[in-house]
Design a protein around this motif. Structure first.
Motif, PDB file in Angstrom:
ATOM      1  N   ALA A  52      45.478  40.000  97.872  1.00 60.57           N
ATOM      2  CA  ALA A  52      45.780  41.380  97.486  1.00 60.57           C
ATOM      3  C   ALA A  52      44.656  42.293  97.958  1.00 60.57           C
ATOM      4  O   ALA A  52      43.516  41.863  98.120  1.00 60.57           O
ATOM      5  CB  ALA A  52      45.943  41.505  95.969  1.00 60.57           C
ATOM      6  N   ASP A  75      49.911  44.458  98.144  1.00 59.71           N
ATOM      7  CA  ASP A  75      49.399  44.988  96.882  1.00 59.71           C
ATOM      8  C   ASP A  75      48.240  45.967  97.068  1.00 59.71           C
ATOM      9  O   ASP A  75      47.136  45.752  96.579  1.00 59.71           O
ATOM     10  CB  ASP A  75      48.992  43.825  95.963  1.00 59.71           C
ATOM     11  CG  ASP A  75      50.184  42.952  95.602  1.00 59.71           C
ATOM     12  OD1 ASP A  75      50.901  43.300  94.648  1.00 59.71           O
ATOM     13  OD2 ASP A  75      50.415  41.950  96.301  1.00 59.71           O
ATOM     14  N   HIS A 119      48.481  38.635  93.054  1.00 59.20           N
ATOM     15  CA  HIS A 119      47.075  38.995  93.292  1.00 59.20           C
ATOM     16  C   HIS A 119      46.157  37.787  93.121  1.00 59.20           C
ATOM     17  O   HIS A 119      44.937  37.955  92.996  1.00 59.20           O
ATOM     18  CB  HIS A 119      46.587  40.096  92.359  1.00 59.20           C
ATOM     19  CG  HIS A 119      47.281  41.413  92.465  1.00 59.20           C
ATOM     20  ND1 HIS A 119      46.602  42.605  92.593  1.00 59.20           N
ATOM     21  CD2 HIS A 119      48.591  41.756  92.434  1.00 59.20           C
ATOM     22  CE1 HIS A 119      47.452  43.612  92.629  1.00 59.20           C
ATOM     23  NE2 HIS A 119      48.674  43.113  92.529  1.00 59.20           N
TER      24      HIS A 119
END
Length: 342
Positions: free
Chosen positions: A288, A52, A258
């Motif tokens: 993340a 991410d 996340h």
């Protein structure tokens, strides 16, 4: 209602700035083993897993520099999807440019994420136009952009990090093109499932721990996956569980949520009783690079305040695998767990 998984914000846009023979398939080589203490054979293979990035290239640079310090002889780097904010070729190029500025392992295992499919939401890079989706963008072009960036022609791929097998998997369709009621759900072909089952069985027979890298988490596993936001990411969740469940030495690494690695359920063992493996296989949240989230206590999620830049370091010995959670921004270890191999 559009949530953060379905829409890249203006702030996100502004942040842009040889093979190893292995039976019926081949693994891309790593660049050796990082040395460490191991009662078995005297060496430990170390590598990192992050996910991410989503345009946060500054934090990516910070993470790469920190990994270079803590894992200088790293055997590889796995990135579990959402490489870009939207999947534009220039965004992939920005990631490559930033990676080239920092020392990193020669072997990088890229997995595809849902943000790699967000170009059709835009009339042009500066104009969000979801009402006119897909804005003339064909599905095949999104896959081609990923393939050109990753240097391969399949979503699923096998790599070797110093002799440790690393398998990347992911969606082979962006489901919005097939059903207007869907967006980011993962669809995997029977060919991918067969490949994954064959490779896991191959390495299990050779007593190797198998690392599986995927963007989306399986439901009812690690942090966030009991939240309604993440219960339906896989269209064939039971089929994937069927492939993974029999193997105690499978390690599944997933991003997408996340959710903060400070949470106690950053790691779990997922048990499917019908598989006969009552210990289960291992599942890890990857944290993340861009923006952290946690439970809001009302069935949703909230942003973790302050800076957020987290990932994992994995250390494979002859008899165990140790996974350490790292805060790259604070340059601090957060927690770790050692899993015995059987």
């Amino acid at each position: 209602m559009v949530n953060r998984r379905a829409l890249i914000t203006t702030a996100g846009i502004g942040a842009l700035g040889a093979t190893l023979a292995a039976g019926p398939a081949a693994a891309k080589p790593g660049n050796g083993k990082a040395k460490g203490k191991d009662k078995g054979n005297g060496s430990v293979t170390r590598f990192n897993v992050i996910s991410d990035i989503q345009g946060d290239l500054n934090d990516l640079g910070v993470a790469l520099e920190d990994m270079r310090t803590t894992n200088r002889a790293s055997a590889g780097l796995a990135i579990a999807g959402d490489i870009t904010p939207r999947g534009y070729d220039f965004e992939y190029a920005e990631v490559t440019k930033r990676m080239d500025k920092h020392a990193h392992p020669s072997t990088v295992a890229w997995a595809i994420g849902n943000h790699e499919f967000y170009v059709p939401k835009y009339k042009d890079p500066n104009t969000l136009a979801q009402d006119t989706w897909p804005n003339g963008v064909v599905e095949d072009s999104l896959f081609k952009s990923f393939y050109n960036f990753a240097g391969r022609n399949t979503i699923y791929e096998e790599f070797s990090f110093g002799g440790v097998p690393v398998l990347t998997i992911g969606t082979e369709r962006y489901m919005r093109y097939y059903d207007e009621k869907r967006w980011d759900e993962v669809w995997m072909s029977e060919k991918q499932f067969t490949w994954l089952a064959d490779r896991i069985a191959y390495w299990d027979r050779r007593n190797k721990p198998i690392m599986v890298i995927t963007h989306h988490p399986l439901p009812n596993t690690v942090s966030g996956t009991r939240n309604k936001l993440y219960l339906s990411d896989y269209m064939q969740a039971d089929r994937l569980l069927e492939v993974l469940a029999p193997y105690r030495n499978v390690f599944l690494f997933c991003g997408h949520t996340h959710w903060d690695l400070e949470l106690s359920d950053w790691y779990t063992r997922r048990v499917v009783p019908a598989s006969g493996n009552l210990v289960g296989f291992n599942v890890f949240n990857t944290g993340a690079i861009e923006t952290g989230y946690t439970d809001n206590g009302q069935g949703g999620e909230k942003t973790v305040p302050g800076g957020f830049n987290q990932g994992l370091q994995v250390e494979v010995a002859s008899d165990s695998v140790t996974v350490k959670a790292r805060d790259f921004g604070r340059k601090a270890w957060m927690k770790e767990i050692t899993v015995p191999l059987v």
